[in-house]
Design a protein around this motif. Structure first.
Motif: not given
Length: 493
Positions: A51, A158-159, A162, A175, A181-182, A185, A313, A315
């Motif tokens: 992202w 999902s991430t 994102y 999350v 990634s989780a 984010v 979301i 991850g």
């Protein structure tokens, strides 16, 4: 006559493979489904999980190839910096004109002589093929009863999809997962104006800050000593040493108000994140057990508690996805969502002329091991080093197959040393007395793999000394007390 090689993917793995294949006299042709090169680092939604606000968790020293260091002294780089770096790399090695952008490979199969690559433009035959299409293209979302019924305004995603915190401003967000990634984010959401951020996890991992006491953590944990220790020392000793590195750098999660992880780092796992645990300590990120069901906006967790959310979301990892492989190749490598049977993730003895790049799952940055794997492929096919013994390859494939069902994630230093040895470029500790401490306890910088072996560089020792000293006087010849204790322990086994 020039040998042609189809390279599927123009991300870091495809680019570095093409660079080293070209150096051995091959003619690489790169196929990239996106309209720009870079793979994950393109930042394009649908083909990239990067992202706009993402910064690397790996330092600039270890997020580079040996022929092209980053400019400047910024330790962690923005996603756009990496994308521009890969563009410069492609230009520096004459790869740009070899890339066919917006060209999706739909099929790969054996030909009478070589390999057939199918695209929207038709079928072509190549002498050899490198599959470098990426390990992280198909995000997995676990089955949760009622997940399809979720009606929060921001939906469930999902991430990988994102693209920033703005849409979640003032929202309640859950999350799922505890991988990098989780946590990244979750931290960005908490700092970006979300009303509430909750992480749901199956188990508490240890969390290593990416920067501690002036040293990037990938310089601490992904060392050559760590790889040698993994080979020679009892697993319990390696487990304790790694846990000590992590907790001394950033403490243990329960000190921040998170659940206490398993005493074994191997059992708990470890994730890199600079801000996550401090945000937990401030109460800006909550933690719950894994979710058990969803109904409307309400999510129920393993402890029986329920809370309403506007967005979910996940991850929670990726499935290995190579949809263009034909049934013959898929069956030969035993491809499923997790596994691909190959000697050291690269060759299969029944598929001569085919190689895979970047298809393993690891903690730590991929740039250094990707380059070493690419060199191994190029040196093998170019005759610089002897070809692998087919019996040894089959034994390696059988050993990998026997581990199916067990955790497959490795560590960056283990992957890097594996490929360096295969390529014949692992430096000899005894040949570099002034760099011995750096080679053992310093970063596995790409420059250290240009000290000797094929394509050794005259200035590699000076470059490695600079890389190793960038965050501390690691090139001094005297070990610290702890380093000497570790080195003597290693020598005694």
């Amino acid at each position: 006559m020039t040998t042609t090689v189809a390279v599927i993917g123009a991300g870091p793995g495809g680019l570095v493979a093409a660079r080293w294949l070209a150096a051995q006299g091959f003619e690489p042709h790169l196929f990239e489904q996106a309209p720009v090169l870079g793979g994950q680092w393109s930042g394009l939604d649908g083909t990239s999980g990067v992202w706009p606000g993402l910064y690397t968790n790996t330092s600039r020293v270890l997020t580079a190839f040996s022929d092209l260091p980053h400019g400047g002294d910024q330790t962690f780089l923005a996603a756009g910096d990496i994308r521009r770096y890969l563009q410069r790399y492609a230009e520096a090695f004459g790869l740009v004109d070899r890339i066919r952008l917006s060209t999706r490979v739909s099929g790969l199969s054996r030909a009478a002589r070589g390999w057939t690559v199918d695209t929207d433009g038709g079928a072509e035959t190549f002498d050899r093929v490198v599959v470098a299409s990426g390990r992280f293209q198909k995000p997995t979302v676990p089955a949760v009863p009622g997940l399809d019924s979720f009606v929060g305004s921001e939906g469930a995603t999902s991430t990988f999809h994102y693209r920033g915190a703005d849409r979640y401003r003032g929202k309640r967000v859950l999350v799922g997962g505890c991988a990098v990634s989780a946590l990244e984010v979750a931290a960005e959401l908490a700092q970006g104006g979300a009303e509430a951020v909750v992480v749901t996890q199956r188990r508490q991992r240890y969390v290593l800050p990416k920067f501690a006491a002036g040293v990037p953590s990938d310089h601490r944990i992904f060392t050559r000593y760590g790889a040698l220790a993994d080979e020679r020392l009892p697993r319990s000793v390696v487990d304790r040493q790694l846990r000590d590195i992590v907790t001394e750098a950033g403490g243990s999660p329960e000190q921040y108000g998170a659940p206490r992880p398993d005493p074994s780092l191997f059992a708990a796992g470890v994730t890199l994140s600079q801000h996550y645990l401090p945000l937990v300590a401030e109460g800006r990120i909550g933690i719950r057990p894994w979710l058990t069901s969803v109904s409307g906006r309400d999510v129920t967790f393993g402890d029986g508690s329920t809370a309403a959310f506007d967005g979910l979301i996940f991850g929670t990892g990726f499935a290995l996805d190579l949809p263009f492989l034909d049934d013959d190749i898929r069956a030969t490598v035993g491809l499923d969502a997790v596994h691909l049977d190959a000697d050291r993730h690269t060759f299969h003895p029944d598929l001569p002329g085919l190689a895979f790049v970047g298809m393993w799952d690891q903690s730590g940055g991929y740039f250094v091991p990707l380059e070493l794997q690419a060199r191994w492929i190029a040196y093998t096919w170019g005759g610089v080093i002897p070809p692998p013994d087919p019996d040894a390859q089959r034994a390696a494939v059988d050993a990998y197959r026997a581990r199916r069902g067990l955790p497959q994630k490795t560590r960056m230093n283990l992957a890097a040393l594996t490929f360096a040895r295969a390529a014949g470029c692992e430096p000899d500790l005894g040949a570099w007395p002034d760099l011995q401490r750096a080679l053992l306890f310093g970063p596995l910088a790409p420059s250290s793999f240009r000290l000797e072996g094929p394509d050794a560089l005259p200035g590699a020792a000076e470059a490695f000394a600079r890389d190793a000293a960038a965050f501390g006087a690691i090139t001094s010849t005297g070990f610290t007390d702890r380093e000497r204790e570790c080195w003597e322990l290693l020598q005694s086994h």
